[in-house]
Design a protein around this motif. Structure first.
Motif: not given
Length: 299
Positions: A208-214, A216-218, A255-257
């Protein structure tokens, strides 16, 4: 006009050089490694004598060098004792991901192509008879033995072919013979499977974390190579610190990477009075990364 001569050179085995090229080092890390190699093997020694200020010569300043050196030592790429710095030649111990498209079979085919006598008339005009030499050197790393493999070939002149299309067909045949299909991409699920210290619930949280981080990327996605690199870095922290930092990030800083998570981990370690070497919790040992799993072979 610069005109370097081969009388003075840095001796490093092709096998080790291949491993360096196919490892996903950052630009700063690669500059550090190049300086270490130049000041050790390039000076006829196993180790280099370097101070932090010396790394400014390759563009790494004091605000960054401490963290980068710490990472490379923890990743078992460099060995340091005071001002003595050495490259760990056992690259299988390195805990850094390989580049995304690393593929040994394709790499060997590329070497074979460049060792062979290439059928190119332009080379004949410029160089005449071509001698190609690959030197496999066991220099300061193992011994002073040097083994040289030489392949010599006479490049044909265009006028030697009665059929003007013969040379072109030969080139095409060579390319077809050495072609290897592209490697399949590494999926995030495959990367998560390489870190067995996380239980099923923690793995779900990581997913779930990596889905959220994705998000946050452009481009609303994150390359698997970044996922692997970050999770390699997290191995210096106990699993409890990693999961606590991730939960804080997901709860407060959506919203942070991914680099923000590493900062949270370091802050948590400082608050708990530990260190970033995997020894905060008693008995925790950092598992060795199997680099061979990052290497996909074409079908």
């Amino acid at each position: 006009m610069a005109n370097p001569q081969p009388s003075q050179f840095t001796r490093i085995s092709n096998e080790l050089y291949n491993a360096i090229m196919q490892t996903d080092f950052s630009k700063r890390q690669r500059n550090i490694i190049d300086l270490v190699i130049r000041m050790s093997y390039g000076c006829g020694k196993k180790t280099a004598i370097l101070r932090p200020v010396d790394f400014e010569l390759v563009g790494i300043y004091k605000t960054h060098i401490g963290r980068e050196l710490d990472y490379l030592v923890q990743a078992k790429v460099l060995v340091m004792q005071g001002e003595q710095v050495a490259l760990n030649k056992n690259y299988e111990e390195w805990r850094v991901s390989l580049v995304k498209n690393a593929n040994q079979e394709r790499f060997k085919a590329l070497i074979k192509r460049n060792l062979g006598s290439y059928q190119n008339s332009n080379l004949k005009e410029n160089f005449g008879e071509m001698e190609v030499t690959e030197t496999v050197t066991k220099s300061y790393q193992n011994s002073n033995l040097e083994v040289t493999k030489t392949v010599t070939g006479q490049l044909p002149h265009p006028s030697d072919d009665k059929d003007s299309g013969t040379a072109e067909r030969k080139v095409k045949d060579i390319k077809e013979n050495i072609y290897t299909p592209p490697s399949p991409p590494i999926a995030i699920e495959d990367i998560l499977a390489r870190f067995p210290r996380y239980n099923n619930r923690q793995t779900d949280t990581l997913r779930n974390y990596w889905q959220m981080i994705g998000q946050a990327h452009k481009n609303r996605t994150i390359p698997p190579s970044i996922v692997a690199k970050e999770m390699d870095y997290w191995e210096r922290f106990p699993a409890g610190i990693v999961m606590e930092a991730i939960e804080i990030h997901m709860r407060k800083y959506q919203s942070k990477q991914e680099d923000y998570t590493a900062g949270i981990m370091r802050r948590l370690v400082k608050e708990k009075g530990g260190s970033t070497n995997g020894t905060i919790s008693q008995g925790h040992q950092t598992p060795t990364l199997d680099r061979s799993k990052f290497l996909w072979k074409g079908s």
